[in-house]
Each structure stands twice: as C-alpha cells, then as structure tokens.
Design an enzyme around this catalytic site. Structure first.
Site, PDB file in Angstrom:
ATOM      1  N   CYS A   2       0.834  -1.201   0.000  1.00 40.56           N
ATOM      2  CA  CYS A   2       0.000   0.000   0.000  1.00 40.56           C
ATOM      3  C   CYS A   2       0.875   1.260   0.000  1.00 40.56           C
ATOM      4  O   CYS A   2       1.885   1.335   0.689  1.00 40.56           O
ATOM      5  CB  CYS A   2      -0.941   0.105   1.196  1.00 40.56           C
ATOM      6  SG  CYS A   2      -2.051  -1.290   1.344  1.00 40.56           S
ATOM      7  N   ARG A  27       4.349  -0.050  -4.603  1.00 41.00           N
ATOM      8  CA  ARG A  27       4.078  -0.590  -3.269  1.00 41.00           C
ATOM      9  C   ARG A  27       2.826  -1.460  -3.222  1.00 41.00           C
ATOM     10  O   ARG A  27       2.604  -2.200  -2.269  1.00 41.00           O
ATOM     11  CB  ARG A  27       3.899   0.561  -2.267  1.00 41.00           C
ATOM     12  CG  ARG A  27       5.106   1.434  -2.126  1.00 41.00           C
ATOM     13  CD  ARG A  27       4.824   2.540  -1.146  1.00 41.00           C
ATOM     14  NE  ARG A  27       4.577   2.014   0.180  1.00 41.00           N
ATOM     15  CZ  ARG A  27       5.518   1.747   1.061  1.00 41.00           C
ATOM     16  NH1 ARG A  27       6.781   1.938   0.754  1.00 41.00           N
ATOM     17  NH2 ARG A  27       5.215   1.263   2.240  1.00 41.00           N
ATOM     18  N   ASN A 101      -1.949   2.132   5.559  1.00 44.98           N
ATOM     19  CA  ASN A 101      -0.988   1.119   5.118  1.00 44.98           C
ATOM     20  C   ASN A 101      -0.582   0.339   6.367  1.00 44.98           C
ATOM     21  O   ASN A 101      -0.090   0.932   7.315  1.00 44.98           O
ATOM     22  CB  ASN A 101       0.237   1.799   4.487  1.00 44.98           C
ATOM     23  CG  ASN A 101       1.385   0.841   4.275  1.00 44.98           C
ATOM     24  OD1 ASN A 101       1.178  -0.349   4.075  1.00 44.98           O
ATOM     25  ND2 ASN A 101       2.603   1.357   4.317  1.00 44.98           N
ATOM     26  N   GLY A 102      -0.826  -0.981   6.352  1.00 47.60           N
ATOM     27  CA  GLY A 102      -0.473  -1.789   7.518  1.00 47.60           C
ATOM     28  C   GLY A 102      -1.575  -2.782   7.828  1.00 47.60           C
ATOM     29  O   GLY A 102      -2.456  -3.031   6.989  1.00 47.60           O
ATOM     30  N   LYS A 491      14.025 -14.457  -9.535  1.00 48.37           N
ATOM     31  CA  LYS A 491      13.680 -13.425 -10.522  1.00 48.37           C
ATOM     32  C   LYS A 491      12.721 -14.003 -11.564  1.00 48.37           C
ATOM     33  O   LYS A 491      11.745 -13.368 -11.931  1.00 48.37           O
ATOM     34  CB  LYS A 491      14.931 -12.888 -11.248  1.00 48.37           C
ATOM     35  CG  LYS A 491      15.850 -12.001 -10.475  1.00 48.37           C
ATOM     36  CD  LYS A 491      15.322 -10.625 -10.120  1.00 48.37           C
ATOM     37  CE  LYS A 491      14.574 -10.642  -8.836  1.00 48.37           C
ATOM     38  NZ  LYS A 491      15.246 -10.425  -7.605  1.00 48.37           N
ATOM     39  N   HIS A 510      20.388 -35.688  -5.455  1.00 50.22           N
ATOM     40  CA  HIS A 510      19.612 -36.151  -4.301  1.00 50.22           C
ATOM     41  C   HIS A 510      18.111 -35.960  -4.497  1.00 50.22           C
ATOM     42  O   HIS A 510      17.359 -36.027  -3.545  1.00 50.22           O
ATOM     43  CB  HIS A 510      20.071 -35.423  -3.027  1.00 50.22           C
ATOM     44  CG  HIS A 510      21.507 -35.701  -2.694  1.00 50.22           C
ATOM     45  ND1 HIS A 510      21.946 -36.928  -2.254  1.00 50.22           N
ATOM     46  CD2 HIS A 510      22.592 -34.919  -2.791  1.00 50.22           C
ATOM     47  CE1 HIS A 510      23.257 -36.879  -2.067  1.00 50.22           C
ATOM     48  NE2 HIS A 510      23.673 -35.662  -2.389  1.00 50.22           N
ATOM     49  N   LYS A 609       6.490  -4.030  -3.456  1.00 49.98           N
ATOM     50  CA  LYS A 609       7.917  -3.754  -3.317  1.00 49.98           C
ATOM     51  C   LYS A 609       8.373  -3.857  -1.865  1.00 49.98           C
ATOM     52  O   LYS A 609       9.451  -4.349  -1.576  1.00 49.98           O
ATOM     53  CB  LYS A 609       8.186  -2.345  -3.848  1.00 49.98           C
ATOM     54  CG  LYS A 609       9.641  -1.938  -3.814  1.00 49.98           C
ATOM     55  CD  LYS A 609      10.417  -2.713  -4.832  1.00 49.98           C
ATOM     56  CE  LYS A 609      11.897  -2.439  -4.788  1.00 49.98           C
ATOM     57  NZ  LYS A 609      12.656  -3.486  -5.474  1.00 49.98           N
TER      58      LYS A 609
HETATM   59  O1  M6R Z   1      13.186  -4.480   1.162  1.00 53.41           O
HETATM   60  P1  M6R Z   1      13.771  -5.830   1.508  1.00 53.41           P
HETATM   61  O2  M6R Z   1      15.100  -6.053   0.920  1.00 53.41           O
HETATM   62  O3  M6R Z   1      13.748  -6.094   2.978  1.00 53.41           O
HETATM   63  O4  M6R Z   1      12.765  -6.854   0.847  1.00 53.41           O
HETATM   64  C1  M6R Z   1      12.921  -8.227   1.006  1.00 53.41           C
HETATM   65  C2  M6R Z   1      12.101  -8.990   0.011  1.00 53.41           C
HETATM   66  O5  M6R Z   1      10.736  -8.706   0.183  1.00 53.41           O
HETATM   67  C3  M6R Z   1      12.496  -8.652  -1.426  1.00 53.41           C
HETATM   68  O6  M6R Z   1      13.846  -8.899  -1.652  1.00 53.41           O
HETATM   69  C4  M6R Z   1      11.662  -9.490  -2.418  1.00 53.41           C
HETATM   70  O7  M6R Z   1      12.003 -10.829  -2.329  1.00 53.41           O
HETATM   71  C5  M6R Z   1      11.834  -8.955  -3.829  1.00 53.41           C
HETATM   72  N1  M6R Z   1      10.587  -8.982  -4.517  1.00 53.41           N
HETATM   73  C6  M6R Z   1      12.840  -9.708  -4.609  1.00 53.41           C
HETATM   74  O8  M6R Z   1      12.904  -9.350  -5.934  1.00 53.41           O
END
Ligand code: M6R
Length: 614
Positions: A2, A27, A101-102, A491, A510, A609
């Site tokens: 958010c 976000r 947001n939260g 990715k 394995h 994000k």
């Molecule tokens: O902001 P942060 O580095 O703490 O975020 C951690 C993960 O949420 C973040 O790396 C997520 O895995 C990304 N979408 C990776 O591309």
C-alpha cells in the site's frame, strides 16, 4: 504494501495525489482511491479495483476539486481487491475519511465491540474498523480528531501509517504511524504526506520522518504538531531530502527493472565510492567505525533478511567466513522472529533490507536488541525504519529501486558485504596484506566488468525466446554461486510466473535430477574455480538426461561451453566476486522472458515492493 499520499495547500490536490500514487504504485497496485474535500465542504470519495490509471479513468467525469485530499494504492491484506475494500474508508457519519498502510491485528475484536453498539460495516477491511473506532472515540469522549486518533491508536495492535481528513476542517490533515513508513514534506504554504519521499521529490526538499507511535496534526499556517500516542509532545526534526527526479523516472527504458539492471555499473561504483580506496589498498566503512571492535570480538555474526536480501546475505556469509574467519549464520527474518533463537550479547546481528521497512526484518531486529546483541543495518532507503532502529549501518547507495523485482539493490548489498568481509580481514589479520591488496584492486574493477557483462548479454534474448514457453526451470551453482542460482530462480518466478528452483549443484542428484528431461532448462552458474570439475560432472549428468543446458561461464571456458546449448560469458574475476557479475545475465533472462510472455515486469501479480506486513 500500500502507498499513501496526502496533500493540503493552495494548489489543486487531485493531480498531486494522482502523480504521487503513480510514484508509489510499486508498493501495491490492486486497487486505488482518493478522497477530496471541495470548497463546499463536500467529501468526494472515488475508488476502484485496478491501477491508478483505472482510478483516473473512473474520475474522468467526476468532481475532483479541492485543495486537500488523501489517496491510496492498495496491496490487499484484509478482503479481496475490489471497489468496496479499496481505500479511503469513511466513518459512519460520513464525516471522516481515512487511508491506511499496515494491518490492525485486533480489528475483529474491535469490530465486534462496535457492531454490538450498532455499527455496520460495508467492507472486509481492518481500515473501516479503524476509522469508525476513531470516530467513536471522538463522539463519546468529545475530543477533536487529533486527540481521538491518538486515543484510539492506544487500543490498536499492529502496524499502521494513516492519514485522515474531516469535513468542516479543510485546513487540517491528521496522520500517525507505527511500523509502516511515513514522511511529511513541508512546502512554503503546503504540506505533503506519503509512504516514502518519491511523491514529494520536486515539490519540496524539507521533510520530517514520523517515528513509531507518533501522531501529527498538519495544519495550514501552523508548525507541525507532533505527539506520541502516550500524549508526549515531540519536536519535529526537519531534514533535507536527498533524492532527485531523474532517479525516480524511467530515463528512456521500457521498464524500471531494465533501467535498474543497466544502472548496475554505476550503482556498484556508488556503493564503493569513498569506501574502497584502491590506491591506498584499504577500505573504510564510516557508518560502522564505532562498532569495529564489536565485530572483531563477535562470537557469531547472524544475518537476518528476506527474499533477495537473504540471497545477498548468503553470499556475504561465504565471504566473511572465507576472508575474516568469523562464523556467520544466515536466517530468514520471518523464521528467526518466532523460533527462540540463541543470541549472545557478544553476537553481531546484521539486518539487510533494500526498503528498510520489511516487517519481518524489523521484528527480528527487535529480538536481537532485546537479547543485547549489537545490531547493524545494510539498507538502501535512507532514513528508513531499519536504518533508524539499528545501532549503526552501511547504506548501499544504489538509488531508488522502483521495479518490484530487486536487481541493483542485490549487487549493491553484495558489494557492501564484500567490502565488509575484506575490511574485517584487514582488521583481524586473517588475510595477509598482499592478498587484501589483490582483493581490493580486483573489487575496484568490478563496475567496469559489470559493464562488459551487460554488453555481452545479447545472447540472453535468444535464450529467452527458447525458454519463454517452458513451465519449469532449474538453476544450479556451488559455493557463492548457489545464492546466485537462488536469485536467478526467484527473478524468473516473480516476473514471468514460471516455476523455477535454485539448488546447490551437487544436491541435484539427491532428488531434483528426477525432473530432468528434454523439456527442462537447467541453468548452470559454472564460474567457480575450486569446484569447476565437480560442476562439469553435474553438467554431464544433465546432458545425459537430455536437459537443455544454459550456462554462465568465465570467458575462455572450454569444457562447460562444449556441453551447453547456450553460453553466457562473464569476465574473469576473483571467483568470490562472480555473484556480482553472474547475477546480471540472470536478471536479464528473467526480464526478457517476462516481456515475451506479456507479463507486467515492474508490477508482477500479487507482489509489492516493500513488505510491511507479516
Ligand atoms: O526491502 P527488503 O530487501 O527487505 O525486501 C525483502 C524482500 O521482500 C524482497 O527482496 C523481495 O524478495 C523482492 N521482490 C525480490 O525481488
């Protein structure tokens, strides 16, 4: 998780709010909404499922007048993404609108109490409960909205960044935060509130970061009035914003992700600027200078992180153990926070986070602090929560990362960890000076080698064409290339929705080897010198089962190259630095596959994000 934005001033609020939402859309992007108080004191609320552009179309023929407003772009937590659950939410009387947001964790209990007293709810959200709780306090305790918000928040568990507007008060915004980020921009005769500084860039450079459990009254013509929810008056600390417009725009690239991939020669250079002194053969890390002794005497170093940052942590653990000889444990912050970890006061905990707002990582930090450990942060976003709650830290200085899939933040984190590992070795003498000089000299060449890697990556488009319709992929690497395999697979999953797994190459036999047939692309990161022959054997095992072999190798490679269907060559470097180069073509591969599959690269489905909720 958010994005919130609010405006009050002399200008029309709507274009500022929409523009702000667009910058915050990374976000969350499943629904969007805006509330405007016009000059006739009418509170107009428009919200819709979909993106900010859908909101714009929706408001085409509506009254969008007003010099005060709040707006929201959502990543659904409570209730599916639809028009009703979208924010802003309005109180029972229709007088107060709120964006949030939260997560309010005890919202069901509060909802029940309010329902028992006749309140009815239209949405499934915790936010609608909160706005009614605040109004209930306002009415029953006969206090103004600022005070009602402060009192109500004492009854709330969870995380929030909220902004409220109220009919009859066209000159006032009320805001508060706990856990979720919030920044206020102070203009000449106007104010901006947002989840981060991106909507404020270009408007004003004077900002105040609101701290946890603070409530603020933003009133035209007055200073900010800041209090804790415990009713303690606070003085706002006004800072200069260090962000420019260029850094938050696409700069001619089709997507932010592509721009950010191509920025890496510069961002890694920026990460090392002023810290790596190749001419002097030394590294200085000013941010943690006062904690060097603690690091040298650390019983353990524990790194906590999530997602891509966790992959960087794995690379870091390898480097710190190898160069500095200190034991390093890497933990998922989300697991660490719930599993009664053994932490000693002489442990050093390092929290890695691009956003600096990840809820799990913040919670892990609290646990480490409670146990008396020294806590350091490696964050990208300046002024973020993690950078403020840690004892000290090192910024990655990669600039704003807008693409939801993390790219340049990863290489910047690895660059920081590499410098940290070498620096500890410098201090504790675990490596001879001559070796340190070699490592520093080679690290200085990495930005140029990233540039060369990018220039050699044209082949990636052909590989993307070959892989675009596959349903699965396996990424394999050893030692520090194992996290590269994990990151390559992440990715691909995130932006193309192809199922992908990363494994240490030797683990294949394995179990995962059962998956290999001629439909299975297997991506080898085969640059390690020490385990090269072992990886060659793994490549042979895949070849014997007709898997499609795509390999990332060091220039001049012969054996793996001969066996591969596609080869990507990276420049020769210290084998421990390979992640800084080998990750780049894997980012590009995921990008081109996603584009060919018609996916929304910058805003992949279900993701956000910055994960500010559990
Ligand atoms: O902001 P942060 O580095 O703490 O975020 C951690 C993960 O949420 C973040 O790396 C997520 O895995 C990304 N979408 C990776 O591309």
């Amino acid at each position: 998780m958010c994005g919130i934005v609010a405006y009050i001033g002399k200008r029309d609020a709507y274009p500022i709010l929409i523009n702000g939402l667009k910058r915050l859309e990374y976000r969350g992007y499943d629904s969007a909404g805006v509330a405007l108080l016009n000059d006739n004191d009418e509170l107009n609320i428009y919200k819709t499922k979909g993106k900010v552009s859908d909101l714009e179309s929706f408001t085409n023929d509506k009254d969008i007048n007003g010099h005060i407003g709040i707006a929201h772009t959502r990543w659904a937590t409570h209730g599916e993404p639809n028009d009703i659950n979208a924010h802003p939410h309005i109180s029972r009387s229709g007088n107060i609108a709120l964006i949030h947001n939260g997560i309010i964790e005890n919202y069901l209990t509060i909802k029940k109490e309010l329902q028992n007293r006749g309140y009815e709810f239209k949405s499934s959200t915790d936010t609608e409960v909160l706005v009614n709780l605040i109004e209930d306090v306002q009415l029953t305790q006969k206090v103004d909205l600022f005070e009602a918000t402060r009192i109500a928040l004492n009854h709330v568990n969870g995380a929030y960044a909220i902004v409220l507007i109220e009919k009859g008060h066209p000159d006032t915004l009320i805001a508060a935060r706990k856990g979720s980020p919030m920044v206020i921009g102070i203009g000449g005769d106007e104010f901006f509130i947002a989840s981060d500084a991106t909507p404020i860039v270009g408007m004003t450079s004077r900002v105040v970061y609101i701290e946890n459990e603070e409530v603020v009254k933003v009133r035209l013509g007055e200073e900010l009035h800041l209090k804790t929810i415990d009713d303690v008056e606070m003085t706002p600390y006004i800072q200069e914003l260090q962000l420019n417009l260029e850094s938050i725009e696409k700069g001619g690239f089709d997507h932010f992700m592509l721009k950010e991939i191509y920025e890496q020669p510069t961002t890694v250079r920026d990460t090392m600027r002023g810290r790596l002194h190749a001419d002097l053969g030394k590294i200085t890390l000013g941010g943690i200078f006062d904690y060097e002794k603690k690091i040298l005497n650390a019983r353990n170093i524990i790194i906590v992180a999530c997602g891509t940052s966790w992959h960087a942590a794995l690379v870091g653990s390898y480097l710190i153990e190898l160069y500095a000889g200190i034991r390093v444990k890497v933990e998922y912050a989300s697991e660490f926070r719930y599993r009664t970890p053994v932490i000693f006061p002489d442990d050093v905990v390092i929290a890695i986070s691009q956003s600096g707002e990840t809820a799990d990582t913040l919670a892990a930090i609290e646990i480490a602090k409670d146990k008396g450990a020294t806590v350091l942060g490696i964050c990208n976003v300046i002024g973020s929560s993690i950078s403020r709650v840690t004892d000290a830290g090192i910024y990655t200085h990669a600039g704003p990362e807008i693409g939801v899939a993390s790219t340049k933040a990863f290489t910047a984190q690895v660059a920081v960890l590499t410098m940290l590992a070498i620096h500890i070795a410098e201090l504790n003498g675990h490596l001879p000076k001559s070796r340190i000089m070699e490592l520093i000299h080679e690290l200085d060449l990495i930005p140029q080698k990233i540039q060369t890697t990018l220039e050699r990556s044209d082949i990636v488009k052909d590989i993307a064409e070959e892989m675009k319709d596959c349903h699965n992929a396996i990424y394999l690497g050893r030692l520090q290339n194992y996290p590269v395999a994990l990151e390559g697979a992440l990715k691909l999953k995130e932006i193309s929705y192809i199922h992908a797994e990363g494994y240490p190459a030797a683990e294949m036999k394995h179990g995962p080897i059962a998956l290999i047939d001629n439909d299975m692309p297997v991506i080898f990161i085969a640059t390690n010198k020490s385990t090269y022959e072992k990886v060659v054997s793994n490549v042979q095992e895949v070849k014997a089962r007709h898997g499609k072999i795509i390999s990332v190798v060091t220039e001049g490679d012969i054996l793996v190259k001969e066996m591969s269907d596609y080869v990507i060559e990276i420049p020769d470097t210290e084998c421990t630095y390979a992640p800084l180069l080998a990750t780049i073509p894997l980012q590009l591969l995921a990008y081109h596959i996603a584009v060919k599959r018609g996916c929304n690269v910058d805003q992949p489905r279900n993701l956000a994000k910055s994960v500010t909720v559990e």
